[in-house]
Design a protein around this motif. Structure first.
Motif, short mmCIF file in Angstrom:
data_model
loop_
_atom_site.label_atom_id
_atom_site.label_comp_id
_atom_site.label_asym_id
_atom_site.label_seq_id
_atom_site.Cartn_x
_atom_site.Cartn_y
_atom_site.Cartn_z
N ILE A 130 0.83 -1.20 0.00
CA ILE A 130 0.00 0.00 0.00
C ILE A 130 0.86 1.25 0.00
CG2 ILE A 130 -1.94 -1.10 1.20
CD1 ILE A 130 -0.99 0.43 3.74
N ASP A 131 0.28 2.33 -0.49
CA ASP A 131 0.91 3.64 -0.45
C ASP A 131 -0.20 4.67 -0.57
OD1 ASP A 131 2.99 5.52 -0.37
OD2 ASP A 131 2.94 5.73 -2.55
N PHE A 132 -0.06 5.79 0.13
CA PHE A 132 -1.12 6.81 0.16
C PHE A 132 -0.61 8.16 -0.33
CE2 PHE A 132 -2.60 4.40 4.17
CZ PHE A 132 -3.29 3.48 3.40
N GLU A 133 -1.53 8.93 -0.89
CA GLU A 133 -1.34 10.37 -1.08
C GLU A 133 -2.24 11.05 -0.06
OE1 GLU A 133 0.75 11.95 -2.75
OE2 GLU A 133 1.50 10.49 -4.20
N LEU A 134 -1.68 11.99 0.70
CA LEU A 134 -2.38 12.58 1.83
C LEU A 134 -2.59 14.08 1.64
CD1 LEU A 134 -0.22 10.81 4.56
CD2 LEU A 134 -2.40 10.02 3.63
N SER A 135 -3.59 14.62 2.31
CA SER A 135 -3.82 16.07 2.21
C SER A 135 -2.94 16.85 3.18
CB SER A 135 -5.30 16.37 2.50
OG SER A 135 -5.63 16.08 3.84
N ALA A 144 -3.03 20.81 3.94
CA ALA A 144 -1.84 21.56 4.34
C ALA A 144 -1.25 22.22 3.10
CB ALA A 144 -0.82 20.64 5.00
N SER A 145 -0.80 23.46 3.22
CA SER A 145 -0.33 24.20 2.04
C SER A 145 0.85 23.51 1.36
CB SER A 145 0.04 25.63 2.44
OG SER A 145 1.06 25.63 3.42
N ARG A 146 1.78 22.96 2.15
CA ARG A 146 2.94 22.29 1.55
C ARG A 146 2.52 21.03 0.79
NH1 ARG A 146 7.82 21.97 5.88
NH2 ARG A 146 6.19 22.24 7.46
N SER A 147 1.57 20.29 1.36
CA SER A 147 1.08 19.09 0.68
C SER A 147 0.32 19.47 -0.58
CB SER A 147 0.18 18.29 1.61
OG SER A 147 0.91 17.78 2.71
N MET A 148 -0.46 20.55 -0.50
CA MET A 148 -1.23 20.99 -1.66
C MET A 148 -0.30 21.43 -2.78
SD MET A 148 -4.29 21.04 -2.59
CE MET A 148 -5.15 21.57 -4.07
N ASP A 149 0.77 22.13 -2.42
CA ASP A 149 1.73 22.57 -3.42
C ASP A 149 2.34 21.38 -4.14
OD1 ASP A 149 3.43 24.81 -4.57
OD2 ASP A 149 5.00 23.55 -3.69
N PHE A 150 2.68 20.35 -3.39
CA PHE A 150 3.25 19.14 -4.00
C PHE A 150 2.22 18.45 -4.90
CE2 PHE A 150 3.44 14.49 -3.73
CZ PHE A 150 4.67 14.25 -4.34
N LEU A 151 0.99 18.32 -4.42
CA LEU A 151 -0.03 17.63 -5.20
C LEU A 151 -0.34 18.36 -6.50
CD1 LEU A 151 -2.46 16.68 -2.28
CD2 LEU A 151 -1.07 15.09 -3.63
N LEU A 152 -0.42 19.68 -6.44
CA LEU A 152 -0.70 20.45 -7.65
C LEU A 152 0.43 20.30 -8.66
CD1 LEU A 152 -2.22 23.73 -6.14
CD2 LEU A 152 -3.43 21.89 -7.34
N ALA A 153 1.65 20.22 -8.16
CA ALA A 153 2.80 20.02 -9.06
C ALA A 153 2.74 18.67 -9.76
CB ALA A 153 4.11 20.15 -8.28
N GLY A 167 -0.07 17.37 -10.80
CA GLY A 167 -1.27 17.34 -11.64
C GLY A 167 -2.55 17.00 -10.89
N PHE A 168 -2.53 17.11 -9.56
CA PHE A 168 -3.71 16.77 -8.77
C PHE A 168 -4.81 17.81 -8.99
CE2 PHE A 168 -6.18 17.13 -4.84
CZ PHE A 168 -6.60 15.82 -4.67
N SER A 169 -6.07 17.34 -9.06
CA SER A 169 -7.21 18.23 -9.29
C SER A 169 -8.27 18.01 -8.21
CB SER A 169 -7.83 17.96 -10.67
OG SER A 169 -9.08 18.61 -10.79
N ILE A 170 -8.62 19.08 -7.50
CA ILE A 170 -9.67 18.97 -6.49
C ILE A 170 -11.01 18.67 -7.15
CG2 ILE A 170 -10.97 20.23 -4.74
CD1 ILE A 170 -8.49 21.62 -3.91
N ASP A 171 -11.28 19.28 -8.30
CA ASP A 171 -12.53 19.00 -9.00
C ASP A 171 -12.66 17.52 -9.34
OD1 ASP A 171 -13.24 21.61 -8.86
OD2 ASP A 171 -12.75 22.11 -10.94
N THR A 172 -11.58 16.93 -9.85
CA THR A 172 -11.61 15.51 -10.19
C THR A 172 -11.82 14.66 -8.95
OG1 THR A 172 -10.14 15.89 -12.07
CG2 THR A 172 -10.30 13.63 -11.27
N MET A 173 -11.14 15.02 -7.87
CA MET A 173 -11.29 14.29 -6.61
C MET A 173 -12.75 14.28 -6.16
SD MET A 173 -9.74 15.27 -2.85
CE MET A 173 -10.77 16.74 -2.79
N CYS A 174 -13.40 15.43 -6.20
CA CYS A 174 -14.78 15.53 -5.72
C CYS A 174 -15.78 14.88 -6.66
CB CYS A 174 -15.15 17.00 -5.51
SG CYS A 174 -14.21 17.82 -4.20
N ASN A 175 -15.54 14.99 -7.98
CA ASN A 175 -16.52 14.52 -8.95
C ASN A 175 -16.37 13.06 -9.31
OD1 ASN A 175 -17.68 17.09 -9.16
ND2 ASN A 175 -16.22 17.73 -10.72
N THR A 176 -15.16 12.53 -9.29
CA THR A 176 -14.96 11.14 -9.75
C THR A 176 -14.37 10.23 -8.67
OG1 THR A 176 -12.70 11.55 -10.58
CG2 THR A 176 -14.53 12.03 -12.06
N GLY A 177 -14.07 10.78 -7.48
CA GLY A 177 -13.50 9.96 -6.42
C GLY A 177 -14.52 9.02 -5.80
#
Length: 431
Positions: free
Chosen positions: A27-32, A107-116, A118-128
């Motif tokens: 297992i491996d996770f991506e976290l907020s 967390a802002s640092r985690s969000m910065d990494f995720l956006l780099a 290609g992470f999308s909040i819209d995709t997370m909410c709509n297709t997660g």
């Protein structure tokens, strides 16, 4: 393979079947967010308990956004592993109909990494994939039971003496109800309470216009002053009837059954979690295994039999859980999918080993007893160090079967994998 809400129901039974016959699952996770170190280093080294409390606080604050799951099957005859990787995109949003509210934080640092990445909040909410933890499910069930068994309004409204309009409306409604009750056996089976200044026990068209406050006032009036009556809302009025205890009991039971089914329908990704920990899958009906039967090369079972077989194998076969630097992941796993984290590391150790009898942390394995200066132990470093291996050494693998010879393990009665068409790879050097 990426799994979202659109294809989750199709692949869920396939994944459960894969887990039921696996030797280990990684297992491996991506976290907020994470438990970031303080900006000013501490003079003293924190104890393990203090470190546990730091990560616990982060696990209770942040969420798991993605789950990487690789299911491994061992073939001792071919001296190889078959790996089936899946990437689950999760949504932290809950169904409001289940009365479960979940705060989610980035967390802002985690969000910065995720956006780099290609992470999308819209995709997370709509297709997660949505999910409920064990604790959230139990909370939703308790709330549903309470609401289905009580007649009292959510909260009483206090009408002040100066609120003349509400007082006049209540008086008119009370007069209409008393007049209706005075009719005795000749009265209608029901009474409609329409908007103000139109209340009339006579039949005829009922004009629209009852406000939310007026509806609550009528329900409260019936509850407090007329215990032998019951009220129900309609689009343009409130309907009053004599109470029928038997009917109300059956109606309450039917509502509770429907509510429980709605809650089960939103357990979502936690079905995978329950499969990993040998949990209860009784709420997952046989119909959920229909897609698995369609993928079987030679289906010899009914959907009911297939469901029972896979669930039975999941109870018997508890795969080794593998991860890299797992301490943080395990706390997030427990908080996100199981329930509140214990207050002490000792309690958590007991709880997590109840869920996973055997854990394998590749970082710990690479650095254990290496002295004061541990070697480089990132996944990239481990891959470089192990890439020269041509074949996986199954006989050396630390697992429940590691003390047996290959021949003994091959002959052992382990769950058989039902053959389905799924993406897979055959690594021979990344172990």
């Amino acid at each position: 393979m990426d799994i979202g809400i659109a294809n989750f129901s199709d692949y869920l039974p396939v994944i459960l079947n894969d887990i039921s016959s696996s030797c280990f699952v990684a297992i491996d996770f991506e976290l907020s967010g994470l438990a970031f170190p303080p900006s000013v280093p501490s003079i003293t080294t924190p104890t393990v308990q203090e470190r546990y409390l730091e990560v616990k606080e982060a696990a209770e604050r942040y969420q798991i956004l993605q789950v990487g799951l690789t299911i491994c099957h061992e073939d001792p005859h071919k001296v190889s592993y078959t790996l089936k990787p899946y990437n689950f995109n999760l949504s932290p949003i809950t169904d409001p109909g289940n009365d479960v509210n979940r705060d989610w934080v980035f967390a802002s640092r985690s969000m910065d990494f995720l956006l780099a990445q290609g992470f999308s909040i819209d995709t997370m909410c709509n297709t997660g994939i949505r999910y409920l933890s064990r604790e959230e499910e139990q909370s939703a069930l308790r709330t549903a039971a309470d609401r289905c068994r009580t007649r009292s309004p959510a909260s009483d409204m206090q009408v002040q003496q100066y609120d003349q309009e509400c007082l006049e409306f209540l008086q008119s409604a009370r007069l209409a109800i008393n007049t209706w009750l005075a009719g005795g056996v000749k009265r209608e089976d029901w009474l409609n309470i329409p908007p103000p200044r139109t209340i009339d026990v006579a039949s005829g068209e009922v004009p629209p216009g009852l406000s939310g406050i007026q509806r609550r006032l009528v329900h409260q009036l019936i509850h407090i002053e007329y215990p032998t009556l019951t009220s129900r809302g309609a689009p343009t009025f409130i309907q009053i009837q004599m109470r029928n205890e038997e009917f109300e009991q059956k109606s309450s039971e039917a509502k509770l059954i429907a509510k429980k089914q709605r809650i089960r329908d939103h357990i979502g990704f936690r079905w995978v979690v329950e499969a990993l920990v040998g949990g209860n899958l009784d709420g997952l009906g046989p119909e959920a295994f229909g897609p698995l039967r369609m993928k079987l090369k030679n289906p010899k079972f009914s959907v009911q039999q297939l469901s029972e077989q896979v669930k039975g194998q999941l109870k018997k076969n508890r795969p080794v859980l593998v991860g890299h630097n797992m301490f943080c992941d395990l706390l997030f796993f427990y908080s996100c999918f199981i329930g509140p984290l214990p207050n002490t590391l000792k309690e958590f150790n007991s709880a997590i080993h109840t869920l996973f009898p055997m854990l394998a942390d590749t970082k710990y394995m690479a650095t254990h007893e290496c002295g004061l200066v541990p070697p480089q132990s990132s996944l990239e470093d481990l891959n470089v160090n192990l890439a020269h291996l041509e074949d996986p050494k199954i006989g050396k693998f630390t697992s429940p079967w590691s003390q047996m010879s290959i021949a003994d393990r091959a002959s052992r009665d382990r769950p058989a994998l039902l053959e389905v068409q799924v993406p897979q790879i055959h690594p021979r050097s990344r172990l």
